[in-house]
Design a protein around this motif. Structure first.
Motif: not given
Length: 154
Positions: A77-79, A129-136
Motif C-alpha cells: 500500500d503506497t497511500r 518481515s514484521a514491517l507493516p505493509y511489507l509485500s516482498s
C-alpha cells in the motif's frame, strides 16, 4: 543555499566534515580568518540549518557489524498513512543504517548492518518481515566497501 556560501564557508565546512572537534583557533588558521569571524560563520551556518549537528562516528567493524546487506522492499500500500506506518516502524530497527524511499521498480532500499549471516537472517525474520505493509523483499549482500562515508565536495 549554495549562493550563500563563499570559498571560506566551504573551507570551514570541509574542515568540520573531516574533524568536527577542530578548535576554532586551528580552524581560523586553516581558513585565514580570526576566531570571531569563523565563529560567526559557523553560527550562521547552524542557524540556517546547513550544519545540523555534530556527532561521534563509530566504526561498524570495531563494533562487530561487518556484514552489510542492501534490501529492496516492496510495500502493498503506497497511500500516505501506510507509508508513514512503514517509515515509523523501520526507524525502530537498530540494524537499519539507512532507509530510502525509492522511485523505481521497488519502494524502499534499506542498508542493513549485522554481525554475520545468522544475525542478518534473524533481523530479516523477526524485524524486517514484521514491517507493516511489507509485500516482498530482495537482498543483496555487499562483498567489499569500495567507498564509504565520503564527505562529498563543497
Amino acid at each position: 543555499m549554495n549562493d550563500t556560501l563563499d570559498a571560506i564557508d566551504r573551507k570551514i565546512l570541509e574542515a568540520l566534515v573531516i574533524n568536527a572537534r577542530i578548535s576554532i583557533a586551528e580552524l581560523s588558521k586553516k581558513v585565514g580568518l580570526s576566531k570571531t569571524p569563523v565563529s560567526l560563520r559557523i553560527k550562521r551556518m547552524e542557524d540556517i540549518g546547513l550544519i545540523t549537528g555534530y556527532r561521534a562516528i563509530l566504526s561498524p567493524l570495531k563494533l562487530g557489524l561487518q556484514h552489510v546487506t542492501y534490501v529492496e522492499v516492496r510495500v502493498s500500500d503506497t497511500r500516505q498513512k501506510a507509508l508513514e506506518a512503514f517509515n515509523a516502524a523501520v526507524r525502530l530497527i537498530p540494524e537499519v543504517e539507512e532507509c530510502y524511499m525509492i522511485a523505481g521498480g521497488f519502494d524502499y532500499q534499506i542498508k542493513l548492518r549485522s554481525r554475520d549471516m545468522a544475525h542478518y537472517r534473524q533481523v530479516m525474520a523477526e524485524k524486517i518481515s514484521a514491517l507493516p505493509y511489507l509485500s516482498s523483499t530482495a537482498s543483496y549482500v555487499a562483498m567489499e566497501a569500495v567507498v564509504e562515508d565520503s564527505p562529498g565536495s563543497f
